[in-house]
Design a protein around this motif. Structure first.
Motif, PDB file in Angstrom:
ATOM      1  N   LEU A 307       0.847  -1.255  -0.160  1.00 40.12           N
ATOM      2  CA  LEU A 307      -0.053  -0.233   0.051  1.00 40.12           C
ATOM      3  C   LEU A 307       0.815   1.418  -0.066  1.00 40.12           C
ATOM      4  O   LEU A 307       0.534   2.030  -0.742  1.00 40.12           O
ATOM      5  CB  LEU A 307      -0.975  -0.049   1.185  1.00 40.12           C
ATOM      6  CG  LEU A 307      -1.802  -1.151   1.244  1.00 40.12           C
ATOM      7  CD1 LEU A 307      -2.631  -1.220   2.634  1.00 40.12           C
ATOM      8  CD2 LEU A 307      -2.595  -1.449  -0.020  1.00 40.12           C
ATOM      9  N   GLU A 308       1.864   1.212   0.630  1.00 39.80           N
ATOM     10  CA  GLU A 308       2.749   2.369   0.689  1.00 39.80           C
ATOM     11  C   GLU A 308       3.581   2.499  -0.502  1.00 39.80           C
ATOM     12  O   GLU A 308       3.497   3.992  -1.150  1.00 39.80           O
ATOM     13  CB  GLU A 308       3.886   2.023   1.840  1.00 39.80           C
ATOM     14  CG  GLU A 308       3.328   2.037   3.088  1.00 39.80           C
ATOM     15  CD  GLU A 308       4.506   1.765   4.201  1.00 39.80           C
ATOM     16  OE1 GLU A 308       4.220   2.058   5.491  1.00 39.80           O
ATOM     17  OE2 GLU A 308       5.433   1.268   3.889  1.00 39.80           O
ATOM     18  N   ALA A 309       3.744   1.551  -1.493  1.00 43.14           N
ATOM     19  CA  ALA A 309       4.303   1.571  -2.604  1.00 43.14           C
ATOM     20  C   ALA A 309       3.511   2.225  -3.568  1.00 43.14           C
ATOM     21  O   ALA A 309       3.522   3.168  -4.398  1.00 43.14           O
ATOM     22  CB  ALA A 309       4.776   0.223  -3.304  1.00 43.14           C
ATOM     23  N   MET A 310       2.199   1.962  -3.606  1.00 41.94           N
ATOM     24  CA  MET A 310       1.049   2.545  -4.151  1.00 41.94           C
ATOM     25  C   MET A 310       0.821   3.895  -3.968  1.00 41.94           C
ATOM     26  O   MET A 310       0.777   4.608  -4.894  1.00 41.94           O
ATOM     27  CB  MET A 310      -0.218   1.699  -4.005  1.00 41.94           C
ATOM     28  CG  MET A 310      -0.487   0.051  -4.597  1.00 41.94           C
ATOM     29  SD  MET A 310      -1.701  -0.765  -3.976  1.00 41.94           S
ATOM     30  CE  MET A 310      -2.896   0.213  -4.742  1.00 41.94           C
ATOM     31  N   ALA A 311       0.958   4.322  -2.640  1.00 39.42           N
ATOM     32  CA  ALA A 311       0.879   5.822  -2.260  1.00 39.42           C
ATOM     33  C   ALA A 311       1.969   6.340  -3.008  1.00 39.42           C
ATOM     34  O   ALA A 311       1.736   7.486  -3.265  1.00 39.42           O
ATOM     35  CB  ALA A 311       0.859   5.900  -0.741  1.00 39.42           C
ATOM     36  N   CYS A 312       3.157   5.789  -3.238  1.00 38.76           N
ATOM     37  CA  CYS A 312       4.111   6.663  -3.853  1.00 38.76           C
ATOM     38  C   CYS A 312       4.407   6.321  -5.376  1.00 38.76           C
ATOM     39  O   CYS A 312       5.168   6.759  -6.080  1.00 38.76           O
ATOM     40  CB  CYS A 312       5.563   5.946  -3.478  1.00 38.76           C
ATOM     41  SG  CYS A 312       6.005   6.375  -1.721  1.00 38.76           S
ATOM     42  N   ALA A 313       3.085   5.994  -5.962  1.00 39.16           N
ATOM     43  CA  ALA A 313       2.608   5.827  -7.410  1.00 39.16           C
ATOM     44  C   ALA A 313       3.796   4.766  -7.912  1.00 39.16           C
ATOM     45  O   ALA A 313       4.250   4.961  -9.190  1.00 39.16           O
ATOM     46  CB  ALA A 313       2.749   7.274  -7.949  1.00 39.16           C
ATOM     47  N   VAL A 314       4.134   3.722  -7.228  1.00 43.95           N
ATOM     48  CA  VAL A 314       4.948   2.693  -7.879  1.00 43.95           C
ATOM     49  C   VAL A 314       4.164   1.572  -8.193  1.00 43.95           C
ATOM     50  O   VAL A 314       3.494   0.928  -7.043  1.00 43.95           O
ATOM     51  CB  VAL A 314       6.177   2.262  -6.973  1.00 43.95           C
ATOM     52  CG1 VAL A 314       6.956   1.278  -7.339  1.00 43.95           C
ATOM     53  CG2 VAL A 314       6.981   3.450  -6.436  1.00 43.95           C
ATOM     54  N   ALA A 370      -4.713   4.175  -3.323  1.00 42.52           N
ATOM     55  CA  ALA A 370      -4.254   4.198  -2.015  1.00 42.52           C
ATOM     56  C   ALA A 370      -4.842   5.634  -1.103  1.00 42.52           C
ATOM     57  O   ALA A 370      -5.378   5.374   0.240  1.00 42.52           O
ATOM     58  CB  ALA A 370      -2.686   4.552  -2.014  1.00 42.52           C
ATOM     59  N   VAL A 371      -5.144   6.894  -1.932  1.00 44.35           N
ATOM     60  CA  VAL A 371      -5.727   7.867  -1.107  1.00 44.35           C
ATOM     61  C   VAL A 371      -7.171   7.617  -0.792  1.00 44.35           C
ATOM     62  O   VAL A 371      -7.712   7.925   0.455  1.00 44.35           O
ATOM     63  CB  VAL A 371      -5.422   9.201  -2.037  1.00 44.35           C
ATOM     64  CG1 VAL A 371      -6.120  10.090  -1.418  1.00 44.35           C
ATOM     65  CG2 VAL A 371      -3.983   9.474  -2.178  1.00 44.35           C
ATOM     66  N   GLU A 372      -7.622   7.021  -1.797  1.00 42.22           N
ATOM     67  CA  GLU A 372      -9.135   6.838  -1.644  1.00 42.22           C
ATOM     68  C   GLU A 372      -9.554   5.629  -0.467  1.00 42.22           C
ATOM     69  O   GLU A 372     -10.508   5.814   0.204  1.00 42.22           O
ATOM     70  CB  GLU A 372      -9.782   6.366  -2.884  1.00 42.22           C
ATOM     71  CG  GLU A 372      -9.786   7.346  -3.741  1.00 42.22           C
ATOM     72  CD  GLU A 372     -10.397   6.744  -5.415  1.00 42.22           C
ATOM     73  OE1 GLU A 372     -10.422   7.627  -6.288  1.00 42.22           O
ATOM     74  OE2 GLU A 372     -10.311   5.583  -5.492  1.00 42.22           O
TER      75      GLU A 372
END
Length: 411
Positions: A307-314, A370-372
């Motif tokens: 989830l953290e990677a997704m939040a970083c747009a990875v 991730a934001v949503e």
């Protein structure tokens, strides 16, 4: 914390000494839960590890006591230690429940019944969290009747994780799925942070970086990452690999021989093509360096780092374990592939390496998801819902959880 909200305490039992997902959730939820009128107190093992230190440094009251775990070992002395210290551990937890006026006890992990038994003896509500599919299926079948009997509420990291634990879905409204919390203000795409992180990780200009974050243990399957980097370089892709994680003393020998030794034999340690290091508390600073986040786990629930990677747009390439398909939208935010084989991983990674436009598009959608869905507030709300539901169940005179483990699953 709002002055109008009374503070209630959740005593949180984490048996593992090395900082991981449950510790991270505890740290991330400290302030959101305080704003909702709840305070967490960590009770954890006194074994060597960085978990207690990092949670305490984040401002969460932390108590260390002798807590043994079921271990993957053929040494009878290991299991005798678990059995011989079980009752004293339960008695210790009972005393802590009374001393801290716990309103609820939260148990982290299927194989750790001490806190649940202590809470039931003290007539304190129990929230039991099922965090991964690490336990073998036979052990899940053996232990889940205990969970169903002792838990007022079960939380699971996604519904797919619940489905892998017999009886969890039959708990109906007393099953509360959740996903680990991500601070999407801290974990975010940032071009400057990316440049700094790549310099710190010594990634050559123009190289494509495949990375992962996870403790250096068998469960994470880092052998596959080694093989994937070697295979991709053999196909002339300019890839580098970085493994960011903490050593776990009980698995040091395994990891040196089977992962680092494998990388050495394949020539990946030369020129720092592949490196292994601990990120400490700097994961958010280093994740933006990645072009692709790779999860090679043999078992999981819903890993926070994905989830953290997704939040970083990875974009993410992950093995099909736990609740991964609930998190990663295959073909939209990354790829989910069959576990245990390198070729599906390499094929998925190649699709991303060959197309910067695809990486960017997937990263954009991943960030939005991730934001949503995975912010701090959503996770805090799920915990409060579980705590309050457990309290309401326990308040009903003579209540015993009526779940039939053979009842129809409803997930």
């Amino acid at each position: 914390m709002s002055g109008s909200l009374p503070t209630r305490r959740a005593l949180v039992l984490i048996h593992t000494p090395t900082f991981g997902g449950p510790h991270n959730t505890l740290v991330r939820l400290r302030e959101p839960l305080e704003r909702r009128g709840w305070e967490n107190v960590l009770v954890t093992t006194n074994e060597a590890g960085d978990g207690a230190e990092r949670v305490r440094a984040a401002g969460v009251e932390t108590l260390q006591v002798p807590l043994r775990r079921l271990r993957k070992s053929f040494d009878p002395r290991v299991h005798w230690g678990f059995v011989s210290e079980f009752v004293p551990s339960v008695d210790c937890i009972r005393a802590l429940i009374r001393r801290h006026g716990a309103s609820v006890v939260q148990v982290c992990g299927l194989m750790h019944p001490h806190g649940a038994l202590a809470a039931r003896l003290e007539q304190t509500p129990v929230v039991w969290q099922l965090l991964s599919t690490f336990a073998p299926p036979v052990l899940r079948r053996v232990l889940m009747p205990v969970v169903v009997k002792l838990a007022d509420v079960v939380m699971s990291t996604g519904r797919d994780t619940a489905r892998e634990h017999p009886g969890a879905c039959a708990m109906g409204e007393r099953l509360v799925p959740f996903f680990p919390p991500v601070d999407t203000d801290q974990f975010r795409p940032d071009p400057v942070a990316r440049l700094l992180a790549r310099a710190e990780l010594r990634v050559p200009p123009g190289a494509l970086l495949i990375g992962t974050v996870g403790n250096m243990v068998w469960q994470k399957g880092h052998e596959l990452l080694v093989d994937a980097v070697a295979e991709l370089r053999g196909r002339h892709h300019p890839v580098y690999g970085r493994v960011l994680g903490s050593h776990v003393a009980s698995q040091d020998r395994y990891y040196r021989e089977n992962v680092i030794g494998r990388a050495r034999k394949r020539g990946l340690l030369r020129s720092e093509v592949l490196t292994f290091s601990s990120p400490g508390d700097r994961v958010s600073a280093l994740l933006p360096a990645f072009d692709v986040f790779l999860l090679t786990s043999r078992a999981e629930g819903a890993p926070t780092v994905v989830l953290e990677a997704m939040a970083c747009a990875v974009p993410v390439v992950a093995t099909d374990v736990g609740s991964m398909r609930e998190i990663v939208e295959d073909g939209r935010t990354g790829f989910v592939v069959r576990r245990g084989r390198v070729e599906p991983l390499v094929s998925a990674i190649e699709k991303l390496l060959r197309s910067p436009a695809t990486r960017d598009a997937m990263g954009t959608v991943a960030r939005r998801r991730a934001v949503e869905r995975y912010g701090l507030g959503a996770c805090a709300d799920a915990h409060v819902r579980a705590f309050e539901l457990a309290a309401s169940v326990r308040r009903i005179a003579g209540t015993e959880p009526a779940t039939d483990i053979g009842a129809a699953e409803s997930c």
